[in-house]
Scaffold this motif. Sequence first.
Motif, PDB file in Angstrom:
ATOM      1  N   ASP A  63       0.846  -1.184   0.000  1.00  0.00           N
ATOM      2  CA  ASP A  63       0.000   0.000   0.000  1.00  0.00           C
ATOM      3  C   ASP A  63       0.885   1.238   0.000  1.00  0.00           C
ATOM      4  O   ASP A  63       1.413   1.635   1.042  1.00  0.00           O
ATOM      5  CB  ASP A  63      -0.893  -0.029   1.247  1.00  0.00           C
ATOM      6  N   PRO A  64       1.102   1.877  -1.161  1.00  0.00           N
ATOM      7  CA  PRO A  64       2.012   3.035  -1.224  1.00  0.00           C
ATOM      8  C   PRO A  64       1.609   4.168  -0.291  1.00  0.00           C
ATOM      9  O   PRO A  64       2.469   4.787   0.343  1.00  0.00           O
ATOM     10  CB  PRO A  64       1.922   3.465  -2.695  1.00  0.00           C
ATOM     11  N   HIS A  65       0.309   4.471  -0.193  1.00  0.00           N
ATOM     12  CA  HIS A  65      -0.113   5.583   0.654  1.00  0.00           C
ATOM     13  C   HIS A  65       0.138   5.276   2.124  1.00  0.00           C
ATOM     14  O   HIS A  65       0.514   6.157   2.903  1.00  0.00           O
ATOM     15  CB  HIS A  65      -1.598   5.894   0.423  1.00  0.00           C
ATOM     16  N   ARG A  66      -0.048   4.034   2.514  1.00  0.00           N
ATOM     17  CA  ARG A  66       0.246   3.636   3.886  1.00  0.00           C
ATOM     18  C   ARG A  66       1.730   3.833   4.194  1.00  0.00           C
ATOM     19  O   ARG A  66       2.109   4.115   5.328  1.00  0.00           O
ATOM     20  CB  ARG A  66      -0.143   2.172   4.076  1.00  0.00           C
ATOM     21  N   GLY A  67       2.546   3.689   3.148  1.00  0.00           N
ATOM     22  CA  GLY A  67       3.980   3.853   3.328  1.00  0.00           C
ATOM     23  C   GLY A  67       4.462   5.285   3.239  1.00  0.00           C
ATOM     24  O   GLY A  67       5.668   5.536   3.326  1.00  0.00           O
ATOM     25  N   GLY A  68       3.551   6.222   3.013  1.00  0.00           N
ATOM     26  CA  GLY A  68       3.942   7.623   3.008  1.00  0.00           C
ATOM     27  C   GLY A  68       3.920   8.292   1.651  1.00  0.00           C
ATOM     28  O   GLY A  68       4.178   9.497   1.547  1.00  0.00           O
ATOM     29  N   VAL A  69       3.637   7.558   0.569  1.00  0.00           N
ATOM     30  CA  VAL A  69       3.533   8.167  -0.756  1.00  0.00           C
ATOM     31  C   VAL A  69       2.210   8.921  -0.849  1.00  0.00           C
ATOM     32  O   VAL A  69       1.158   8.389  -0.516  1.00  0.00           O
ATOM     33  CB  VAL A  69       3.620   7.088  -1.863  1.00  0.00           C
TER      34      VAL A  69
END
Length: 490
Positions: A63-69
């Motif tokens: 999950d890119p958004h969960r990773g800060g993206v």
Amino acid sequence: SKRTGYCENRMSFLSVREISPKVRSINPTELEPLVKRAAQIKTELTQGVRKSYKDVIDVCWGDPHRGGVKPLTFVRQVLAACMYPQLIHSDKLPVDVRRRAQRLLDVCDGESVGSYTATAGIPYIRSNLARFISRRDGGVPSSPENIFLSSGSQISLTHVLKLLIHNQASLPIGVLTPMSTYSTFKMAVEGLGGAVIPYYLEEERGWELRVEELRRVLREFKDVCNPVALYVINPGNPTGHVQSRTSIEEVIRFAAEERLFLMADEVYQDSIFGEDTEFVSYKKVLSEMGPPLSHQVELASFHSVSKGFMGECGLRGGYVELVNLDPEVKKYIYNIFLTDSSPAVTGQLALDLMVNPPRPGDPSYPVYAQVRPIKIILWKLMPQRNILEVLNNIPGISCQPITGGAFILPRLHLPQGAVRKAEELGMQPDLWYCKLLLEEAGVCVGPGCEYGQKEGTYHIRLRVLTPVDTMEEVLRRLKNFHLNFLKEFS
């Protein structure tokens, strides 16, 4: 005695023995306990429990958004206007955003995202997806009638499996499945009563898919199940490889020879960052191979807004394109999708925005053009210049180059003392390693046993679509933990 109502002892109306055997056959994932423990540790840290680290870094999910993206501004602005149409009539959003939102609302019943849509998805969006596929594949024709939208590509995958897997034969239906692969696909096959036929990618050759291995497992399992489908993931998850055109051609020929239905999971097609590496779709290669193969091989190709440069996992938008299916068979696919009533509308809108981004001259294009390259640079430079270099310089860890996808799958060369200790605890060695890494270093990664691996090998899965400073901290903690681990068990 008969169960006639609500009893004083609160007896359950349903016992475990009455649950479908197919459901009982689904094995729980190894990752879930790690994720739950990570959440517990986060709570403990907020309550003042002292650890050797200040936070938990989770790089196990894709999950890119969960990773800060961060999400793309254009996508969120259009969706905001669709959800709250009053914004279309204000000057708070760029004019192209407002026009796009109005156009999308025009194709929704009642001009509302709260309405049901056609079972296969909004016709206007299906047509746009067909045009996108044709552009991507250099002009290869694509028909909206062959495209079915769903609330995430996993649902499309499961629906196609429902078409293929049945219990009418003496042997279970088998699906050739890559190892390593993500666990939910294996769960879907088993939950429908099918058999997973594991084929192993060649790690030492950059996780190459070799037809010789496909032939080997087909011979091995021919008396155990009835193989009907071949599942491939390109770019690979969690291996991070990208198939060459030659490899795809070999796989297509193999599928034709063995009369296998081909399922191509291509959700990471926008995440390509290997030098001299390009994504080529299975459909494009199949078409260019010409008849008779281009007219005979049955193919389902999957894509999603959850991956690539959008990373909108929570919006739940995906699709499948069907190639060379008998029209009579396609009617039954429609009936299967009909059980979902309607795909999530926000996910459908996101698909349209994915395949029709702002173009030069649009008011939103300058911001979009600045943001998207930053994402690509972030994903492109980190694996090659940092992650691989660090990992391959840690004693007892080796890692193949990553050319696409969202993950990297380093191999752990664990000391025998560590393997014996894990076995004494009744755990897979790399799962035990991941638990220790979480407890002692605050880093949550996925164990290789979760995804399938050759016997006697151990791996961990890390998400590489992660901001640079976060990934640097992950690598620092991993290195320190691993060196101490080797000292203790060597």
